[in-house]
Design a protein around this motif. Sequence first.
Motif, PDB file in Angstrom:
ATOM      1  N   ASP A  46       0.854  -1.183   0.000  1.00  0.00           N
ATOM      2  CA  ASP A  46       0.000   0.000   0.000  1.00  0.00           C
ATOM      3  C   ASP A  46       0.894   1.239   0.000  1.00  0.00           C
ATOM      4  O   ASP A  46       1.532   1.558   1.000  1.00  0.00           O
ATOM      5  N   CYS A  47       0.940   1.914  -1.144  1.00  0.00           N
ATOM      6  CA  CYS A  47       1.786   3.105  -1.273  1.00  0.00           C
ATOM      7  C   CYS A  47       0.947   4.368  -1.430  1.00  0.00           C
ATOM      8  O   CYS A  47       1.422   5.386  -1.957  1.00  0.00           O
ATOM      9  N   SER A  48      -0.303   4.315  -1.009  1.00  0.00           N
ATOM     10  CA  SER A  48      -1.229   5.429  -1.207  1.00  0.00           C
ATOM     11  C   SER A  48      -0.864   6.650  -0.367  1.00  0.00           C
ATOM     12  O   SER A  48      -1.285   7.764  -0.669  1.00  0.00           O
ATOM     13  N   ARG A  49      -0.102   6.434   0.712  1.00  0.00           N
ATOM     14  CA  ARG A  49       0.252   7.548   1.593  1.00  0.00           C
ATOM     15  C   ARG A  49       1.720   7.947   1.456  1.00  0.00           C
ATOM     16  O   ARG A  49       2.299   8.486   2.386  1.00  0.00           O
ATOM     17  N   CYS A  52       5.470   3.171   1.503  1.00  0.00           N
ATOM     18  CA  CYS A  52       4.737   1.924   1.308  1.00  0.00           C
ATOM     19  C   CYS A  52       4.657   1.133   2.613  1.00  0.00           C
ATOM     20  O   CYS A  52       5.558   1.181   3.456  1.00  0.00           O
ATOM     21  N   TRP A  54       3.013  -2.840   4.217  1.00  0.00           N
ATOM     22  CA  TRP A  54       2.625  -4.191   3.823  1.00  0.00           C
ATOM     23  C   TRP A  54       1.661  -4.742   4.851  1.00  0.00           C
ATOM     24  O   TRP A  54       1.961  -4.800   6.042  1.00  0.00           O
ATOM     25  N   ARG A  55       0.465  -5.117   4.395  1.00  0.00           N
ATOM     26  CA  ARG A  55      -0.562  -5.632   5.292  1.00  0.00           C
ATOM     27  C   ARG A  55      -0.226  -7.090   5.619  1.00  0.00           C
ATOM     28  O   ARG A  55      -0.772  -8.023   5.037  1.00  0.00           O
TER      29      ARG A  55
END
Length: 248
Positions: A46-49, A52, A54-55
């Motif tokens: 997830d690099c939306s913020r 990045c 990692w869930r």
Amino acid sequence: MTSESEGPARGGLRGYLTTRGDPLTSMVLVIPLFVVYQLGTLAMMDCSRGACSWRANGVDFLTGNLLALTGGSRRAYAAIARAASAALFVGVLWARQRAKLAPKLFTPVLIESAVWASIVGPTSVLLSRAVGLGVQGSGSWLADVVASCGAGLHEELVFRAGMFTGLAWVMRRAGSKPWQALLVSGVVSSLAFSFVHHLGPLGEAFTARAFVFRTFMGLLFAGIYRVRGFAIAAWTHALYDVWVFTLR
């Protein structure tokens, strides 16, 4: 039981079941675990913020730490993954020049590992429920599968192929009897395997029940590794984790 270095010297089902997998062939047979883990990790970051993340679940302590070291950079993580892939590729090429590899063993290894996992996985879930232990997942079954591939590969590489084998070798060189070296190295590596699951932001809160349970699982994987070799231990571990996350 034959030594790991004897590899696939015998033919047929009996030869397969009575021969421990050689380490070079094992390296080739676990490449799919490496590929699934690396591609899955890169795809699911997830690099939306900006940085990045990692869930991940509790068994994946590698990716989160690497991302922290790289400042959450997908590009830096991808560079590390490419370097590891190149090293693995060179290793396979080197092995092909010096040993008789047996990649055709992939199917029987996968089948045997699935059998072991189908026994160990549901049984461990029942035992963990009986003692009141939960399973810490990521919230995504696909992410759990990817992390399971990484756990099967990395944890067996570190704790069984590395610590278990290395400590046993040191003790043998120091004059210990073979059974003493195997016993002590198996216990020490299993304690370390259990302890690492309580470290870091993704680690579980420490409880005696969880620690003892994972130590037992570490001993079980050490036994599979010792008798059947690295590839079967790694695939069994990965498929076992998938069982656990599916049945939790």
